[in-house]
Design a protein around this motif. Structure first.
Motif, PDB file in Angstrom:
ATOM      1  N   GLY A  27       0.790  -1.170   0.134  1.00 10.11           N
ATOM      2  CA  GLY A  27       0.076  -0.002  -0.069  1.00 10.11           C
ATOM      3  C   GLY A  27       0.835   1.308  -0.044  1.00 10.11           C
ATOM      4  O   GLY A  27       2.162   1.266   0.685  1.00 10.11           O
ATOM      5  N   TYR A  28       0.452   2.403  -0.893  1.00 11.14           N
ATOM      6  CA  TYR A  28       1.308   3.654  -0.680  1.00 11.14           C
ATOM      7  C   TYR A  28       0.359   4.764  -0.363  1.00 11.14           C
ATOM      8  O   TYR A  28      -0.832   4.660  -1.012  1.00 11.14           O
ATOM      9  N   PHE A  29       1.077   5.503   0.161  1.00  7.50           N
ATOM     10  CA  PHE A  29       0.455   7.097   0.469  1.00  7.50           C
ATOM     11  C   PHE A  29       0.338   7.778  -1.057  1.00  7.50           C
ATOM     12  O   PHE A  29       0.965   7.407  -2.034  1.00  7.50           O
ATOM     13  N   GLY A  30      -0.465   8.891  -0.706  1.00  7.01           N
ATOM     14  CA  GLY A  30      -0.728   9.771  -2.121  1.00  7.01           C
ATOM     15  C   GLY A  30       0.517   9.970  -2.704  1.00  7.01           C
ATOM     16  O   GLY A  30       0.611  10.336  -4.144  1.00  7.01           O
ATOM     17  N   ASN A  31       1.678  10.238  -2.140  1.00  6.93           N
ATOM     18  CA  ASN A  31       3.043  10.792  -2.618  1.00  6.93           C
ATOM     19  C   ASN A  31       3.756   9.871  -3.149  1.00  6.93           C
ATOM     20  O   ASN A  31       4.869   9.921  -3.518  1.00  6.93           O
ATOM     21  N   GLY A  32       3.063   8.332  -3.047  1.00  8.39           N
ATOM     22  CA  GLY A  32       4.137   7.271  -3.621  1.00  8.39           C
ATOM     23  C   GLY A  32       4.872   6.620  -2.603  1.00  8.39           C
ATOM     24  O   GLY A  32       5.578   5.606  -3.093  1.00  8.39           O
ATOM     25  N   SER A  33       4.962   6.919  -1.226  1.00 12.59           N
ATOM     26  CA  SER A  33       5.879   6.392  -0.338  1.00 12.59           C
ATOM     27  C   SER A  33       5.207   5.141   0.237  1.00 12.59           C
ATOM     28  O   SER A  33       3.646   5.415   0.354  1.00 12.59           O
ATOM     29  N   PRO A  34       5.823   4.087   0.572  1.00 11.15           N
ATOM     30  CA  PRO A  34       5.194   2.917   1.139  1.00 11.15           C
ATOM     31  C   PRO A  34       4.500   3.288   2.488  1.00 11.15           C
ATOM     32  O   PRO A  34       5.088   3.885   3.257  1.00 11.15           O
ATOM     33  N   HIS A  35       3.278   2.749   2.632  1.00  9.97           N
ATOM     34  CA  HIS A  35       2.457   2.847   3.734  1.00  9.97           C
ATOM     35  C   HIS A  35       2.411   1.304   4.473  1.00  9.97           C
ATOM     36  O   HIS A  35       2.328   1.504   5.559  1.00  9.97           O
ATOM     37  N   SER A  36       2.369   0.363   3.759  1.00 10.46           N
ATOM     38  CA  SER A  36       1.874  -0.965   4.370  1.00 10.46           C
ATOM     39  C   SER A  36       2.514  -1.913   3.223  1.00 10.46           C
ATOM     40  O   SER A  36       2.555  -1.978   2.173  1.00 10.46           O
ATOM     41  N   VAL A  37       2.959  -3.350   3.985  1.00 11.79           N
ATOM     42  CA  VAL A  37       3.066  -4.559   3.115  1.00 11.79           C
ATOM     43  C   VAL A  37       2.201  -5.471   3.706  1.00 11.79           C
ATOM     44  O   VAL A  37       2.156  -5.676   5.163  1.00 11.79           O
ATOM     45  N   VAL A  38       1.465  -6.360   2.995  1.00 11.91           N
ATOM     46  CA  VAL A  38       0.735  -7.244   3.723  1.00 11.91           C
ATOM     47  C   VAL A  38       1.118  -8.691   2.729  1.00 11.91           C
ATOM     48  O   VAL A  38       1.454  -8.817   1.558  1.00 11.91           O
ATOM     49  N   SER A  39       1.135  -9.558   3.603  1.00 12.36           N
ATOM     50  CA  SER A  39       1.387 -11.095   3.303  1.00 12.36           C
ATOM     51  C   SER A  39       0.230 -11.902   3.637  1.00 12.36           C
ATOM     52  O   SER A  39      -0.131 -11.833   4.939  1.00 12.36           O
ATOM     53  N   VAL A  40      -0.152 -12.879   3.043  1.00 12.38           N
ATOM     54  CA  VAL A  40      -1.346 -13.697   3.295  1.00 12.38           C
ATOM     55  C   VAL A  40      -0.860 -15.361   3.238  1.00 12.38           C
ATOM     56  O   VAL A  40      -0.077 -15.641   2.300  1.00 12.38           O
ATOM     57  N   GLU A  41      -1.260 -16.093   4.141  1.00 14.08           N
ATOM     58  CA  GLU A  41      -0.831 -17.344   4.317  1.00 14.08           C
ATOM     59  C   GLU A  41      -2.101 -18.142   3.934  1.00 14.08           C
ATOM     60  O   GLU A  41      -3.276 -18.137   4.708  1.00 14.08           O
TER      61      GLU A  41
END
Length: 299
Positions: free
Chosen positions: A251-265
């Motif tokens: 996921g990214y903020f509006g300015n393109g910097s990373p907000h979050s990373v999601v991994s599912v199992e």
């Protein structure tokens, strides 16, 4: 120059060991750099096998680092998750397709149950296929002791690993469905994807808002996700990519910097665990949105 070339040839292996040991890109890079500095000061007369010598240096540095990190891990705010690696970097660390599973968030979290020496012996034997005589030299134990340590560690990991795992195709379908249901706010579709005993782990490290404890059960996980999505920042964007060798999301903020990373199992066709990294200190290795998109589509 030759010594630098020798080190560079061994660099990917050294980083692969260090990252799996520490679960941190930053710590792995620091460890490899320290090994390089020591390598520069080492006399050639002391080195029989450069690969073995360098692997020993990195392994010992990781063991010492993990011992000193024990208190930091105990004081960590909320669930601890590994620092994610994406795309090509994950492929480089994976080296071979059969090693990809040993990069997954789930696997790296399992290793947290092992002591530093147990982790080193287990990884060197089970992942990197070192002989016990080599491992004994690397960790400073007898060969017989290393065999015992390896057996205990293998049993410990096996007891904690899920009995059923999804195929890559199933995981792709699960992450596709998860993304569509989440962005559309379709909670019914989301609940259909979640197993009854699903667990969500949210790593904010005390640096940003996150659940301080794991969230258990499909209803509670769905409610947490719904609440999180109601508070996403303006201009929020999501990109599908591979996270630690598995399908995932950034996921990214509006300015393109990373907000979050999601991994599912996944297991048996449903999602059994969601790992959400929002600690900004663990997102420094994630490229900004524009760079990530240009890497995927150079034209």
């Amino acid at each position: 120059m030759r010594r630098v070339e020798v080190f560079d040839r061994n660099g990917p292996l050294l980083f692969s060991i260090a990252y799996r040991m520490t679960g941190s890109v930053m710590e792995a890079e620091d460890t490899v750099q320290e090994a390089f500095l020591r390598w520069q000061r080492t006399s050639e007369d002391e080195v029989r096998s450069p690969s073995a010598h360098l692997s020993k240096a990195v392994t010992r540095l990781c063991i010492d680092g993990l011992r000193s990190a024990t208190v930091r891990r105990e004081q960590y705010v909320g669930p601890w998750l590994p620092e994610p690696v994406l795309g090509e970097q994950a492929q480089e660390i994976g080296a071979r397709a059969e090693l990809e599973d040993t990069l997954s968030m789930a696997f790296l979290v399992l290793l947290e149950s092992l002591s530093p020496v147990e982790r080193a012996v287990f990884l060197l034997r089970e992942v990197f296929d070192y002989e016990y005589a080599e491992i004994a030299s690397l960790v400073g134990k007898s060969e017989a002791n290393c065999r015992q340590i390896s057996r205990r560690a293998r049993q410990s990991v096996a007891a904690r690993r899920p009995r059923f795992e999804s195929s890559p195709e199933q995981e792709e379908r699960l992450i596709d469905g998860f993304l569509q249901a989440s962005l559309s706010g379709d909670m019914e579709a989301l609940l259909e994807l979640l197993s009854d005993d699903v667990t969500l782990y949210s790593d904010g490290g005390g640096k940003t808002r996150a659940a301080l404890r794991p969230i258990y059960g499909a209803d509670y996980v769905a409610r947490f996700l719904a609440g999180t999505l109601r508070n996403i920042p303006p201009g929020f964007a999501v990109r599908q990519t591979r996270v630690n060798g598995r399908p995932g999301l950034v996921g990214y903020f509006g300015n393109g910097s990373p907000h979050s990373v999601v991994s599912v199992e996944g297991a048996e066709g449903s999602i059994r665990a969601i790992r959400l990294v929002v600690n900004p200190e663990k997102l420094g290795n994630v490229p900004p949105l524009e760079s990530a998109e240009s890497e995927e589509d150079p034209g």
